[in-house]
Design a protein around this motif. Structure first.
Motif, PDB file in Angstrom:
ATOM      1  N   ILE A  37      66.695   6.428   2.995  1.00 50.76           N
ATOM      2  CA  ILE A  37      65.875   6.485   4.203  1.00 50.76           C
ATOM      3  C   ILE A  37      64.887   7.625   4.019  1.00 50.76           C
ATOM      4  O   ILE A  37      65.267   8.724   3.613  1.00 50.76           O
ATOM      5  CB  ILE A  37      66.730   6.713   5.467  1.00 50.76           C
ATOM      6  N   GLU A  38      63.620   7.344   4.328  1.00 52.02           N
ATOM      7  CA  GLU A  38      62.560   8.346   4.211  1.00 52.02           C
ATOM      8  C   GLU A  38      61.894   8.534   5.559  1.00 52.02           C
ATOM      9  O   GLU A  38      61.825   7.606   6.364  1.00 52.02           O
ATOM     10  CB  GLU A  38      61.494   7.875   3.213  1.00 52.02           C
ATOM     11  N   ASN A  39      61.358   9.744   5.795  1.00 49.14           N
ATOM     12  CA  ASN A  39      60.566   9.955   7.003  1.00 49.14           C
ATOM     13  C   ASN A  39      59.143   9.473   6.741  1.00 49.14           C
ATOM     14  O   ASN A  39      58.844   8.977   5.645  1.00 49.14           O
ATOM     15  CB  ASN A  39      60.626  11.422   7.461  1.00 49.14           C
ATOM     16  N   VAL A  40      58.247   9.597   7.703  1.00 45.78           N
ATOM     17  CA  VAL A  40      56.891   9.076   7.543  1.00 45.78           C
ATOM     18  C   VAL A  40      56.115   9.787   6.430  1.00 45.78           C
ATOM     19  O   VAL A  40      55.143   9.250   5.916  1.00 45.78           O
ATOM     20  CB  VAL A  40      56.082   9.123   8.856  1.00 45.78           C
ATOM     21  N   PRO A  95      62.925  12.202   1.567  1.00 45.45           N
ATOM     22  CA  PRO A  95      64.233  11.577   1.803  1.00 45.45           C
ATOM     23  C   PRO A  95      64.967  12.227   2.976  1.00 45.45           C
ATOM     24  O   PRO A  95      64.982  13.442   3.114  1.00 45.45           O
ATOM     25  CB  PRO A  95      64.985  11.799   0.495  1.00 45.45           C
ATOM     26  N   VAL A  96      65.543  11.380   3.825  1.00 47.13           N
ATOM     27  CA  VAL A  96      66.343  11.826   4.964  1.00 47.13           C
ATOM     28  C   VAL A  96      67.808  11.518   4.684  1.00 47.13           C
ATOM     29  O   VAL A  96      68.689  12.272   5.045  1.00 47.13           O
ATOM     30  CB  VAL A  96      65.874  11.112   6.248  1.00 47.13           C
ATOM     31  N   TRP A  97      68.050  10.377   4.047  1.00 43.84           N
ATOM     32  CA  TRP A  97      69.395   9.963   3.668  1.00 43.84           C
ATOM     33  C   TRP A  97      69.311   9.226   2.339  1.00 43.84           C
ATOM     34  O   TRP A  97      68.386   8.456   2.142  1.00 43.84           O
ATOM     35  CB  TRP A  97      70.012   9.051   4.738  1.00 43.84           C
ATOM     36  N   PRO A  98      70.203   9.413   1.390  1.00 48.11           N
ATOM     37  CA  PRO A  98      71.321  10.358   1.462  1.00 48.11           C
ATOM     38  C   PRO A  98      70.818  11.787   1.459  1.00 48.11           C
ATOM     39  O   PRO A  98      69.724  12.063   0.967  1.00 48.11           O
ATOM     40  CB  PRO A  98      72.149  10.048   0.208  1.00 48.11           C
ATOM     41  N   PRO A  99      71.602  12.689   2.037  1.00 48.37           N
ATOM     42  CA  PRO A  99      71.168  14.078   2.092  1.00 48.37           C
ATOM     43  C   PRO A  99      70.956  14.634   0.694  1.00 48.37           C
ATOM     44  O   PRO A  99      71.652  14.246  -0.232  1.00 48.37           O
ATOM     45  CB  PRO A  99      72.301  14.808   2.799  1.00 48.37           C
ATOM     46  N   VAL A 140      63.262   2.413   5.565  1.00 48.86           N
ATOM     47  CA  VAL A 140      64.632   2.171   5.143  1.00 48.86           C
ATOM     48  C   VAL A 140      64.616   1.250   3.934  1.00 48.86           C
ATOM     49  O   VAL A 140      63.968   0.205   3.946  1.00 48.86           O
ATOM     50  CB  VAL A 140      65.440   1.530   6.293  1.00 48.86           C
ATOM     51  N   LEU A 141      65.312   1.645   2.876  1.00 52.73           N
ATOM     52  CA  LEU A 141      65.352   0.873   1.634  1.00 52.73           C
ATOM     53  C   LEU A 141      66.777   0.463   1.320  1.00 52.73           C
ATOM     54  O   LEU A 141      67.711   1.244   1.491  1.00 52.73           O
ATOM     55  CB  LEU A 141      64.786   1.714   0.482  1.00 52.73           C
ATOM     56  N   GLY A 142      66.942  -0.760   0.882  1.00 53.80           N
ATOM     57  CA  GLY A 142      68.259  -1.270   0.530  1.00 53.80           C
ATOM     58  C   GLY A 142      68.135  -2.547  -0.278  1.00 53.80           C
ATOM     59  O   GLY A 142      67.050  -2.871  -0.770  1.00 53.80           O
ATOM     60  N   PHE A 143      69.219  -3.282  -0.415  1.00 53.40           N
ATOM     61  CA  PHE A 143      69.237  -4.518  -1.193  1.00 53.40           C
ATOM     62  C   PHE A 143      69.977  -5.593  -0.412  1.00 53.40           C
ATOM     63  O   PHE A 143      71.065  -5.354   0.104  1.00 53.40           O
ATOM     64  CB  PHE A 143      69.905  -4.300  -2.551  1.00 53.40           C
TER      65      PHE A 143
END
Length: 80
Positions: free
Chosen positions: A63-66, A70-74, A20-23
Motif C-alpha cells: 500500500i502506498e500513499n499519494v 510505502p505505508v504497508w508493509p511497514p 493498493v497493490l496485490g494479485f
C-alpha cells in the motif's frame, strides 16, 4: 493445504487516498487499485459500503500513499 488469500487480518489507515497493490488469486493478475479512506468510514474500511481493506484486497502486497511512499508493509526497522 489451505492458504488464506489475505496477507493480514486487519489494517487501519488514516483518512486519505491510497494505491493498493496485490494479485488476484489463481490468476496471477496484478491488482492496482486506488482507494479512498475517509473519516466517515469505519476504522480499517474504505468506500461508501465500508469495505474492509485487509480482507477485500486478495494477496495484498503493498500500500502506498499519494506520494508513492510505502505505508504497508511497514518499513523494516532492522538494518542488515
Amino acid at each position: 493445504m489451505n492458504r488464506s488469500n489475505y496477507s493480514i487480518e486487519s489494517l487501519l489507515l488514516p483518512p486519505g487516498r491510497y494505491r493498493v497493490l496485490g494479485f488476484v488469486p489463481m490468476t496471477g493478475l496484478h491488482l492496482d487499485k486506488w482507494i479512498e479512506v475517509s473519516s466517515t468510514n469505519q476504522p480499517g474500511c474504505y468506500g461508501a459500503a465500508d469495505i474492509p481493506i485487509a480482507t477485500s484486497i486478495p494477496n495484498l502486497a503493498r500500500i502506498e500513499n499519494v506520494s508513492g511512499e510505502p505505508v504497508w508493509p511497514p518499513p523494516d526497522t532492522e538494518g542488515p
